[in-house]
Design a protein around this motif. Structure first.
Motif, PDB file in Angstrom:
ATOM      1  N   VAL A 142       3.168 -17.104  21.667  1.00  0.00           N
ATOM      2  CA  VAL A 142       3.494 -17.542  20.045  1.00  0.00           C
ATOM      3  C   VAL A 142       2.422 -17.994  19.247  1.00  0.00           C
ATOM      4  CG1 VAL A 142       5.010 -19.276  19.003  1.00  0.00           C
ATOM      5  CG2 VAL A 142       5.865 -18.248  21.019  1.00  0.00           C
ATOM      6  N   VAL A 143       2.397 -17.464  18.179  1.00  0.00           N
ATOM      7  CA  VAL A 143       1.160 -17.790  17.256  1.00  0.00           C
ATOM      8  C   VAL A 143       1.835 -18.462  15.902  1.00  0.00           C
ATOM      9  CG1 VAL A 143      -0.769 -16.821  16.058  1.00  0.00           C
ATOM     10  CG2 VAL A 143       0.080 -15.603  18.109  1.00  0.00           C
ATOM     11  N   HIS A 144       1.541 -19.639  15.664  1.00  0.00           N
ATOM     12  CA  HIS A 144       1.812 -20.219  14.644  1.00  0.00           C
ATOM     13  C   HIS A 144       0.517 -20.125  13.303  1.00  0.00           C
ATOM     14  CE1 HIS A 144       5.069 -22.586  16.190  1.00  0.00           C
ATOM     15  NE2 HIS A 144       4.325 -22.444  17.255  1.00  0.00           N
ATOM     16  N   CYS A 145       0.589 -19.569  12.242  1.00  0.00           N
ATOM     17  CA  CYS A 145      -0.483 -19.356  11.446  1.00  0.00           C
ATOM     18  C   CYS A 145      -0.094 -19.486   9.932  1.00  0.00           C
ATOM     19  CB  CYS A 145      -0.882 -18.020  11.755  1.00  0.00           C
ATOM     20  SG  CYS A 145       0.202 -16.674  11.615  1.00  0.00           S
ATOM     21  N   ASN A 158       5.126 -17.227  13.502  1.00  0.00           N
ATOM     22  CA  ASN A 158       5.544 -18.199  12.838  1.00  0.00           C
ATOM     23  C   ASN A 158       4.968 -18.972  11.923  1.00  0.00           C
ATOM     24  OD1 ASN A 158       7.968 -18.186  14.823  1.00  0.00           O
ATOM     25  ND2 ASN A 158       6.825 -19.963  16.056  1.00  0.00           N
ATOM     26  N   VAL A 159       5.572 -19.016  10.463  1.00  0.00           N
ATOM     27  CA  VAL A 159       4.922 -19.486   9.385  1.00  0.00           C
ATOM     28  C   VAL A 159       5.877 -20.379   8.604  1.00  0.00           C
ATOM     29  CG1 VAL A 159       3.580 -19.035   7.197  1.00  0.00           C
ATOM     30  CG2 VAL A 159       3.683 -17.285   8.995  1.00  0.00           C
ATOM     31  N   ARG A 160       5.685 -21.704   8.684  1.00  0.00           N
ATOM     32  CA  ARG A 160       6.591 -22.591   8.052  1.00  0.00           C
ATOM     33  C   ARG A 160       6.385 -22.588   6.302  1.00  0.00           C
ATOM     34  NH1 ARG A 160       9.459 -24.274   4.909  1.00  0.00           N
ATOM     35  NH2 ARG A 160      10.878 -26.162   5.085  1.00  0.00           N
ATOM     36  N   THR A 164       9.541 -18.946   8.393  1.00  0.00           N
ATOM     37  CA  THR A 164       9.596 -17.507   8.573  1.00  0.00           C
ATOM     38  C   THR A 164       9.249 -17.119   9.941  1.00  0.00           C
ATOM     39  OG1 THR A 164       8.886 -17.341   6.197  1.00  0.00           O
ATOM     40  CG2 THR A 164       8.831 -15.258   7.763  1.00  0.00           C
ATOM     41  N   THR A 165      10.009 -16.420  10.682  1.00  0.00           N
ATOM     42  CA  THR A 165       9.781 -15.998  12.075  1.00  0.00           C
ATOM     43  C   THR A 165       9.996 -14.597  12.574  1.00  0.00           C
ATOM     44  OG1 THR A 165       9.961 -16.610  14.486  1.00  0.00           O
ATOM     45  CG2 THR A 165      11.865 -16.963  12.860  1.00  0.00           C
ATOM     46  N   THR A 166       9.212 -13.932  13.362  1.00  0.00           N
ATOM     47  CA  THR A 166       9.382 -12.683  13.684  1.00  0.00           C
ATOM     48  C   THR A 166      10.639 -12.688  14.481  1.00  0.00           C
ATOM     49  OG1 THR A 166       7.704 -12.476  15.145  1.00  0.00           O
ATOM     50  CG2 THR A 166       7.086 -11.956  13.095  1.00  0.00           C
TER      51      THR A 166
END
Length: 777
Positions: A204-207, A233-235, A513-515
């Motif tokens: 899991v990559v938060h970026c 994931n991108v908040r 936003t998340t894939t």
């Protein structure tokens, strides 16, 4: 059920002024960004080790001192990549994570240090011993072209009519060159990626990326795993402006590579200096033009070449340089035209997307040609602009260089209204009279238009998905494929959902936003975020509403036409049911309360080989009028007043759109006046921090700043709620400042000569132009 007040209005529906959903949290420091995510025990930190030369063969790389440094856990090189050593967004395989044989720009990442702390990693990265065989380098487009370096991607040619005959037959003809500078994105939040390893292949990559799906695919390629093993994931982002469309790929790949190799969370966050030296910028252009025109200033023919500094790899330079040609006409009809791109490889960081995506550079070229004509004929540039505007369907003046008809032209009305409201003619006459007195302070005024095409020119990007859940208490969960970078996209899409269900905005929860939820997303770019994601969300709403209407009709024994959504209620025949209560009923009756929406832009098509098609769904228009004052002894200047009238169609959120126009103007003004990128002879970027790179300050804004939206406009195409894009088009409004500076400079030679200011028009360049005109050189 009891009757409800059916005359109430919902709060936060589309077309209403509504504050950004994160505004208060951002002001109070409570809005979470990637760096605010709590770090699990055992989190490691990465930092890049970079090249100290601009172009060289790598003869050897000794990393023993790096590995032995305090706190270092591991060092990642190309040998640690289990998949493909490439993060090129276009699939050209010319952008390695870490190079193995050759360095192609000063500051190119060579390896990554993984350490117990960011400081330890940063210090260790400086200890590498690299043996270089230094090679000659070329830093700008013209020297690279002259040195025979290849283009990074295929050039584009747009052509219509008989250019040679048009130039030969024109009563007047001139040639010139304009140099248009680059620009750093200077987002408040820099690049950052935080990877957490999972079981099997999972990570899991938060970026902070504008393109989660591309980051997902790049990580999967580097790791050699399928895309379904990678979640991105991108908040929210602290700004992007295009700089986080493709440039985040490297950081995501490094963080994920370290996390999976060491089975520990890994975060990478470069400092501002490394962020600026290792990531791409707006392309700078050198544009040559050959121009034919008549005595009224009407253009007869244009032949222009656009050479761009693209950097060492292709990145997005192909579509960026294409779009420069798409906007080299701006709002003007060219009867005969040939436009050619030259996307030149250079030994600099690979340039990338930036707000406007090449369009602004094309518009500068168009406005320079108008300016040249005006000075050659002794006319007001605005008069020449009007003479060259696109016309109406049927008058033979609506076809663009890429053979798309301009069907929605409102630029004449926009300019006419702004000219009157800004009192342009009277102020220009006053300025000319004042300049004639010969004082040290000279003033200038300019009114410039913008016509900007909306859609990705890569047709397949013009699609979006959304996911909506209604929970059995009536609360709504919204997820879509766009990313929030401060522009208010989440707020606008939620307003669309609120209006569709006729519920208050506060009932809707906007999630990251998340894939995992919406796959195969397009980048939040090309000013298409609201157009695409708003329509996808609306599609999901309509699916759910169709089920609810059917259930309501069947449960009450009425026709579906007797069911309607009102403010916070559903009317079923004569009965009015509160929204949450009705949703509970639907849940108990096993009505599906979730939907995945989808949208693809209609009508568009593009044949690049032929240079023909309809790449844009519609156009957005605007105009700005700016007045400046310059000091002819120092070149210093200030913007006294700016008036803007901009077309956003039927605005989804007027207050947010107005803010976008204001911000875009200031950023565009900065690009053209103060934001200068400078490389030394060794290929080192010397403007690599806020101390050496000057963005506009609050004190640089126009002293009088009047921004208005064209409230009469409504998009003729079936966009979301008849709105128009607002992210990129107003960026080019800043060109009015450049043109006003040009008039002020020209006054020292009685407006006989076009000053041909290069951009950015720094005080030094303004002063040199003044001295050149005084000397008659």
């Amino acid at each position: 059920m009891k009757d409800l007040n059916t005359t109430a209005e919902i709060k936060g529906a589309a077309h209403q002024d509504l504050k950004h959903d994160s505004a208060i949290k951002q002001v109070q420091g409570r809005a979470d960004y990637t760096d605010d995510i709590a770090e699990p025990a055992g989190t490691l930190h990465a930092y890049l080790g970079v090249s100290t030369v601009a172009h060289a063969n790598i003869r050897g790389m000794d990393l023993s001192r790096v590995r032995a440094a305090p706190g270092v856990v591991d060092v990642l090189t190309a040998d640690d990549i289990p998949g493909v050593n490439d993060v090129s967004p276009t699939g050209k395989h010319d952008e390695p994570v870490f190079p193995t044989e050759k360095v192609e720009f000063h500051g190119q990442p060579l390896f990554a240090v993984i350490a117990e702390s960011r400081d330890a990693a940063r210090r260790a990265a400086e200890l590498a011993d690299v043996d270089y065989e230094v090679l000659p380098h070329a830093l700008d487009a013209i020297s690279a072209r002259d040195a025979g370096m290849p283009m990074v991607t295929d050039p584009l040619k747009l052509e219509r009519g008989d250019v040679a005959a048009g130039l030969a037959e024109a009563p007047h003809r001139l040639q010139g060159r304009v140099t248009v500078g680059g620009q750093d994105h200077m987002y408040l939040e820099g690049h950052i990626a935080f990877a957490l390893p999972g079981e099997d292949d999972d990570v899991v990559v938060h970026c902070s990326t504008q393109h989660p799906s591309e980051a997902q695919h790049m990580v999967s390629h580097v790791l050699g795993v399928p895309s379904n093993a990678v979640v991105v994931n991108v908040r929210r982002m602290g700004g992007g402006f295009g700089g986080k469309e493709s440039q985040m790929n490297l950081f995501c790949a490094v963080a994920a590579l370290g996390a999976k190799k060491l089975n520990r969370p890994v975060k990478i966050r470069p400092d501002r200096d490394q962020d600026m030296t290792a990531t791409g910028k707006r392309h700078d252009f050198v544009i040559d033009y050959d121009l034919g025109f008549d005595g009224e200033g009407r253009i007869q023919a244009v032949d222009s070449q656009f050479a761009a500094r693209c950097g060492y790899s292709s990145d997005l330079s192909g579509p960026v340089t294409d779009r420069a040609l798409f906007h080299a006409d701006n709002a003007y009809f060219y009867p005969h035209v040939r436009l050619t791109s030259c996307p030149q490889k250079t030994n600099t960081v690979s340039n990338t997307a930036f707000r406007g995506f090449g369009g602004p550079q094309g518009v500068v070229a168009a406005e320079r040609m108008i300016e040249e004509i005006a000075y050659a004929l002794g006319k007001d540039p605005l008069e020449v602009r009007k003479a060259n505007f696109y016309g109406e369907i049927g008058d033979g003046r609506t076809l663009t260089p890429y053979h798309q008809e301009v069907e929605d032209n409102v630029i004449g009305r926009i300019v006419e209204e702004l000219e009157e409201s800004a009192d342009y003619q009277a102020r220009r006459a006053e300025i000319i009279a004042e300049n004639a007195k010969g004082g040290i302070i000279r003033r200038g005024i300019a009114l410039t238009p913008v016509k900007f095409g909306i859609s990705f020119t890569a047709t397949w990007y013009n699609q979006a998905g959304a996911l909506i859940h209604i929970y059995n208490d009536g609360s709504i969960h919204l997820n879509h494929g766009g990313t929030e970078m401060g522009q208010g996209l989440n707020t606008k899409v939620a307003q669309v959902v609120a209006e569709a269900f006729q519920v208050d905005f506060d009932r809707i929860k906007i999630t990251k936003t998340t894939t995992e939820k919406v796959p195969n997303t397009s980048a939040t770019a090309a000013s298409s975020g609201s157009d695409l994601n708003g329509m996808a969300a609306l599609d999901a709403c309509e699916q759910i509403k169709t089920r609810l209407i059917k259930f309501a009709a069947e449960s009450r024994g009425v026709a579906e036409s007797a069911v309607s959504f009102g403010p916070s209620h559903i009317r079923i025949g004569e009965e009015v049911v509160e929204f949450a209560a009705f949703i509970r009923e639907a849940y108990m009756a096993r009505v599906h309360l979730s939907a995945a929406g989808f949208y693809k832009t209609p009508k568009i098509h593009w044949d690049r080989a032929a240079g023909k098609g309809r790449p844009f769904y519609y156009y957005a228009y605007g105009a700005s009028c700016s007045e400046v004052a310059i000091d002819t002894l120092t070149g210093e200047y200030r913007v006294e007043r700016t008036d803007i009238l901009h077309d956003v169609g039927r605005s989804l959120n007027p207050v947010l759109d107005k803010g976008q126009v204001e911000g875009a103007f200031i950023q565009g003004m900065g690009w053209l006046t103060t934001e200068e990128l400078w490389w030394d002879d060794a290929g080192r970027l010397r403007t690599h921090a806020p101390s050496t790179y000057k963005i506009p300050l609050a004190s640089d804004r126009p002293r009088s700043f009047n921004v208005k939206l064209a409230d009469w406009s409504e998009n003729r195409e079936m966009t979301i709620k008849r709105s128009k894009a607002v992210g990129e088009p107003p960026f080019m409004l800043g060109i009015s400042v450049l043109e006003a500076l040009s008039m002020a400079v020209a006054s020292v030679a009685d407006y006989r000569e076009c000053p041909r200011l290069e951009t950015p028009a720094t005080p030094e360049r303004v002063l040199m132009a003044v001295e050149r005109l005084k000397a008659g050189v």
